[in-house]
Each structure stands twice: as structure tokens, then as C-alpha cells.
Design a protein around this motif. Sequence first.
Motif, PDB file in Angstrom:
ATOM      1  N   LEU A 295       0.820  -1.203   0.000  1.00  0.00           N
ATOM      2  CA  LEU A 295       0.000   0.000   0.000  1.00  0.00           C
ATOM      3  C   LEU A 295       0.858   1.258   0.000  1.00  0.00           C
ATOM      4  O   LEU A 295       0.554   2.239  -0.675  1.00  0.00           O
ATOM      5  CB  LEU A 295      -0.916   0.001   1.226  1.00  0.00           C
ATOM      6  CG  LEU A 295      -2.323  -0.561   1.046  1.00  0.00           C
ATOM      7  CD1 LEU A 295      -3.109  -0.440   2.331  1.00  0.00           C
ATOM      8  CD2 LEU A 295      -3.064   0.149  -0.075  1.00  0.00           C
ATOM      9  N   GLN A 296       1.955   1.234   0.754  1.00  0.00           N
ATOM     10  CA  GLN A 296       2.835   2.403   0.784  1.00  0.00           C
ATOM     11  C   GLN A 296       3.426   2.669  -0.597  1.00  0.00           C
ATOM     12  O   GLN A 296       3.506   3.816  -1.039  1.00  0.00           O
ATOM     13  CB  GLN A 296       3.958   2.209   1.799  1.00  0.00           C
ATOM     14  CG  GLN A 296       4.930   3.388   1.846  1.00  0.00           C
ATOM     15  CD  GLN A 296       6.012   3.224   2.899  1.00  0.00           C
ATOM     16  OE1 GLN A 296       5.847   2.468   3.851  1.00  0.00           O
ATOM     17  NE2 GLN A 296       7.121   3.929   2.730  1.00  0.00           N
ATOM     18  N   VAL A 312       5.254   0.809   8.236  1.00  0.00           N
ATOM     19  CA  VAL A 312       5.543   0.314   9.587  1.00  0.00           C
ATOM     20  C   VAL A 312       4.551   0.885  10.583  1.00  0.00           C
ATOM     21  O   VAL A 312       4.057   0.175  11.476  1.00  0.00           O
ATOM     22  CB  VAL A 312       6.990   0.672   9.989  1.00  0.00           C
ATOM     23  CG1 VAL A 312       7.261   0.241  11.420  1.00  0.00           C
ATOM     24  CG2 VAL A 312       7.988   0.021   9.045  1.00  0.00           C
ATOM     25  N   GLU A 313       4.231   2.169  10.431  1.00  0.00           N
ATOM     26  CA  GLU A 313       3.274   2.791  11.339  1.00  0.00           C
ATOM     27  C   GLU A 313       1.870   2.225  11.138  1.00  0.00           C
ATOM     28  O   GLU A 313       1.136   1.986  12.112  1.00  0.00           O
ATOM     29  CB  GLU A 313       3.270   4.307  11.137  1.00  0.00           C
ATOM     30  CG  GLU A 313       4.590   4.975  11.515  1.00  0.00           C
ATOM     31  CD  GLU A 313       4.556   6.473  11.268  1.00  0.00           C
ATOM     32  OE1 GLU A 313       3.487   6.983  10.881  1.00  0.00           O
ATOM     33  OE2 GLU A 313       5.598   7.127  11.471  1.00  0.00           O
ATOM     34  N   LEU A 314       1.469   2.009   9.883  1.00  0.00           N
ATOM     35  CA  LEU A 314       0.152   1.423   9.612  1.00  0.00           C
ATOM     36  C   LEU A 314       0.047   0.033  10.208  1.00  0.00           C
ATOM     37  O   LEU A 314      -0.990  -0.340  10.771  1.00  0.00           O
ATOM     38  CB  LEU A 314      -0.088   1.369   8.098  1.00  0.00           C
ATOM     39  CG  LEU A 314      -1.398   0.731   7.644  1.00  0.00           C
ATOM     40  CD1 LEU A 314      -2.599   1.519   8.162  1.00  0.00           C
ATOM     41  CD2 LEU A 314      -1.462   0.622   6.117  1.00  0.00           C
ATOM     42  N   TYR A 315       1.117  -0.733  10.107  1.00  0.00           N
ATOM     43  CA  TYR A 315       1.147  -2.084  10.683  1.00  0.00           C
ATOM     44  C   TYR A 315       0.880  -2.026  12.182  1.00  0.00           C
ATOM     45  O   TYR A 315       0.041  -2.766  12.717  1.00  0.00           O
ATOM     46  CB  TYR A 315       2.514  -2.712  10.399  1.00  0.00           C
ATOM     47  CG  TYR A 315       2.756  -4.039  11.087  1.00  0.00           C
ATOM     48  CD1 TYR A 315       2.304  -5.228  10.533  1.00  0.00           C
ATOM     49  CD2 TYR A 315       3.444  -4.093  12.294  1.00  0.00           C
ATOM     50  CE1 TYR A 315       2.534  -6.449  11.163  1.00  0.00           C
ATOM     51  CE2 TYR A 315       3.687  -5.306  12.929  1.00  0.00           C
ATOM     52  CZ  TYR A 315       3.231  -6.480  12.368  1.00  0.00           C
ATOM     53  OH  TYR A 315       3.456  -7.679  12.997  1.00  0.00           O
ATOM     54  N   PRO A 332     -14.472  -1.394   7.045  1.00  0.00           N
ATOM     55  CA  PRO A 332     -13.735  -0.129   7.053  1.00  0.00           C
ATOM     56  C   PRO A 332     -14.547   1.052   7.578  1.00  0.00           C
ATOM     57  O   PRO A 332     -14.008   1.916   8.266  1.00  0.00           O
ATOM     58  CB  PRO A 332     -13.364   0.053   5.572  1.00  0.00           C
ATOM     59  CG  PRO A 332     -13.296  -1.330   5.022  1.00  0.00           C
ATOM     60  CD  PRO A 332     -14.365  -2.079   5.737  1.00  0.00           C
ATOM     61  N   LYS A 333     -15.832   1.096   7.248  1.00  0.00           N
ATOM     62  CA  LYS A 333     -16.644   2.223   7.698  1.00  0.00           C
ATOM     63  C   LYS A 333     -16.769   2.260   9.213  1.00  0.00           C
ATOM     64  O   LYS A 333     -16.682   3.331   9.839  1.00  0.00           O
ATOM     65  CB  LYS A 333     -18.029   2.144   7.056  1.00  0.00           C
ATOM     66  CG  LYS A 333     -18.905   3.347   7.370  1.00  0.00           C
ATOM     67  CD  LYS A 333     -20.237   3.260   6.644  1.00  0.00           C
ATOM     68  CE  LYS A 333     -21.107   4.475   6.966  1.00  0.00           C
ATOM     69  NZ  LYS A 333     -22.415   4.394   6.261  1.00  0.00           N
ATOM     70  N   VAL A 353      -6.137   7.837   7.080  1.00  0.00           N
ATOM     71  CA  VAL A 353      -5.930   8.235   5.687  1.00  0.00           C
ATOM     72  C   VAL A 353      -6.316   7.112   4.731  1.00  0.00           C
ATOM     73  O   VAL A 353      -7.048   7.310   3.756  1.00  0.00           O
ATOM     74  CB  VAL A 353      -4.465   8.658   5.452  1.00  0.00           C
ATOM     75  CG1 VAL A 353      -4.178   8.821   3.963  1.00  0.00           C
ATOM     76  CG2 VAL A 353      -4.172   9.962   6.180  1.00  0.00           C
ATOM     77  N   ILE A 354      -5.847   5.908   5.024  1.00  0.00           N
ATOM     78  CA  ILE A 354      -6.058   4.815   4.080  1.00  0.00           C
ATOM     79  C   ILE A 354      -7.525   4.398   4.022  1.00  0.00           C
ATOM     80  O   ILE A 354      -8.042   4.039   2.954  1.00  0.00           O
ATOM     81  CB  ILE A 354      -5.161   3.598   4.441  1.00  0.00           C
ATOM     82  CG1 ILE A 354      -5.081   2.635   3.260  1.00  0.00           C
ATOM     83  CG2 ILE A 354      -5.664   2.873   5.667  1.00  0.00           C
ATOM     84  CD1 ILE A 354      -4.461   3.234   2.032  1.00  0.00           C
ATOM     85  N   LEU A 355      -8.246   4.484   5.148  1.00  0.00           N
ATOM     86  CA  LEU A 355      -9.672   4.133   5.130  1.00  0.00           C
ATOM     87  C   LEU A 355     -10.477   5.185   4.389  1.00  0.00           C
ATOM     88  O   LEU A 355     -11.454   4.856   3.702  1.00  0.00           O
ATOM     89  CB  LEU A 355     -10.185   3.974   6.561  1.00  0.00           C
ATOM     90  CG  LEU A 355      -9.664   2.758   7.327  1.00  0.00           C
ATOM     91  CD1 LEU A 355     -10.271   2.706   8.726  1.00  0.00           C
ATOM     92  CD2 LEU A 355      -9.949   1.463   6.581  1.00  0.00           C
TER      93      LEU A 355
END
Length: 427
Positions: A295-296, A312-315, A332-333, A353-355
Motif C-alpha cells: 500500500l505504501q 511500519v506505522e500502519l502495521y 472499514p466504515k 488516511v487509508i480508510l
Amino acid sequence: MRSERRKPVGQNDRSLLEQSIPIDDMRGQGYDNGSNMRGQNSGVQARVREINSRAFYVPCNAHCLNLVLNDAANCCLDAVNFFGLIQEIYSRVDAVKAIRFQVGEVYDSLIEIVEDLTLVNATGVKCRAEAKSIAEKLVDFKFLCCLVIWYDILFEINHTSKLLQSVSLNISETITQLKNTIIFLKEYRTDEGFQKTLGQAKTLANELQIEANFPVPTRIRRRTTQFAYESRDEPIHDPKQSFKINFFNQILDTAIQSINDRFSQLTDHSDLFSFLYNITEISDFDELMKNCKDLQIALTSSDGLSTDIVAVELYGEIISLQKRFTFETCDPKSVLTYICRNKLIELYPNTYVILRILLTLPVTAATAERSFSKLKILKNYLRTNISQDQLVGLATLSIESEIAEELDMDELIQSFASLKARKVNFK
């Protein structure tokens, strides 16, 4: 995380900037399936991706399904002839349903027209001749088989198309609906499906009092070989087997292949975001780290100077969120709602951000295109001089008809009259 560096822009790109549309902030784009819009080399989506590689393109899935039907309807001669006859009777594809369940009544009506001796002028004679031609084509067992097959396919595709036009549908649910459609087509293509089709066609043949047999060709044509080493193809002598191979299998194979081809890009997007649809089910943490890194990469600008998330932070954020959700499913919602409602954006910035990106990726453009369809209906020949304000007002009322129907018009009129009495200037 945004870069201040901008690429040179062309005339079309300047138009976006003039409308104050920040191209660098685009993360999803969706259009209809015209080649000038979806083209991978010179289409609009390709031009936007040149400027911003993170602007994921999602084709309008409702339009894609229509094109799947178009591919299947033009894959063989019998399919083209079938819809040619349908068009002679009606002008819309929905007519297949009417003929499928009322073929006897349609035939009787055509015979009545043929036998109507009051139709004597040039127009009447032509009408009787056309009715006779159509009636003769209806009493054909091959046509009845085509009618049953196409109704079953159209019913399934239309059902999926209606679901894909929902404004609340996400990419994962879209892929699920498409997989269900493919499963139906594959099961329908089996020998059992073909025999079931023949049984339904025989019922229609009995209603029309005709023989449930395929016409036997008077002459079997052999294909001429171009080279000596080519083997001669053996023609299919059995008309039923010929229909199964050249029509039944060919249409279904074309539809299945067309779905796979036209929705391949959507499938890629779904695979990229799939692990976010239920984070409580994640158990392979090595795979989770790989998904976060993918994703990054996907959300990093082409020049490599900016990225939307840090893998790493998202993980770490997802691992933390897993412990906060005790119920079985967390879409996700619901996760995004939890973060916003509890004011945890600073703790989970990457997940936030990703959601948001995932939930705002367009699944279909059909809803937006209805606005343009409404404008074509409103601004007709009789309204060529309509003002812009009037057009906008009528379009809003038409587009938001459900809301407009709930309004109390008498109360609105009284409110406007009161404002006018007080000389309030409103537009």
C-alpha cells in the motif's frame, strides 16, 4: 506528506487547476467506459495518472456489465439475428422478458394483424407483411432456445447491475457480486444447464404447437484448408450439438471472459485493500506487513518525494485496533467511525488516511451521470432560452426528487411570500 514539486501541466490540466481541483490530492477517479476516458495510454485516466500516480482509476461497473452483454450479443451470428428479431417487435432489451413469458400471446397478436383484411392501403399491407415475417421467425425452436438463454443471462446481469449502482457499495462487495455472477454463468454452462434450457424451450414450443426440434441443415459446408499440413475440420452433423457449441457455449464463454477482462483493474484494487475489510481476521502478521508495504508503494508519488502512509506505522496501528474490536466483523466504515467518534485521528493517522481513500474510491459513475441525463431532458427544444438559474433549480428538483416530494409546498410558498413582504432579497 505532500510534495510541493509540481509537474508541467497541459491545457486540460490547467482547466482542472482553474476549477480549483487539486490534482495532487486525487486518490480515485471514475468515468464511463468510453475509450477516450478509460484508455490506458491516452485516455483521461492515463493523463491524470501521469500527473498523480496515486489517483486510482475505477471504471464504472454498471457500464462494464452493459458492455459484457454487448460483447456476448455480438459474438455469433445467431445472437445478432436474435436481437434483430427482438428489435423488430420492441425497441428495448427489456422486451426479452415480455416475449419469454408471453410468446403465445405475441404470436396470436401477430396472426391477428396478418389476417386483418381492413389493412388495405400501402401502410396496412406493409404492416401485415412485417407481422407475417416476424410470426414465422417466432415459431422456430432455435429462437425459443435463444429466448430462454438470453432471458436467464439478462436477468442475472441486470440483478447484479442494479446492486452495483448502489451508492453505499464498496469495492469488496462489488467483487463479491461479480464473482457470484461468474459462478452463475459457469454453472449455467454445464450440460445440466443446457438440458434445463431445452426443457423450458420445449414448454414454449408446446404452447406454440410446433415441434421441439432443431432444423437440420440441408448442406454441411467444409472449410477449405490453406496449407497441406492442415487437417480438415469435421463438421458437426447434429444440429443440437452445433447449437450448443456455436451459440450456447460461445455466448457464455464470451460473457465470462469479458467480465474477467473488464473488471481486472477493479480486482487489482480490491486485492490491494482487501486486508482492511476485516482487520479482526488478520492472523498472519508477516502477510500484514507485506500488505502495508504494498500500500505504501501504491500511495507513493511517482517522483518518490511524498507518500500518504508509512507501512511500519500502519502495521502497528492495525495491530492496536485489533484489540479494540471485540465483535466478529469490523468493516472499514465502522473502523473509521470509531476513530473519528473517539477523536483518535492523531493516534491512528495512517489508518485514518487509508480508510478514507478506500471508502471514497468510486465504484460506479451511474449515479453522477443521471444528473447529465436529467439536464438533457430538461433543456429541450422548447426550453432553449431557459436561464442558468432556472435550469439549475429545475435540475436540482428533478435530481433530488425524493427530497422534493417530502417538502410541504404550501409552507414553502408562505415562507417565500413572507420574505417577499419583508422585501428580503433572495436568489
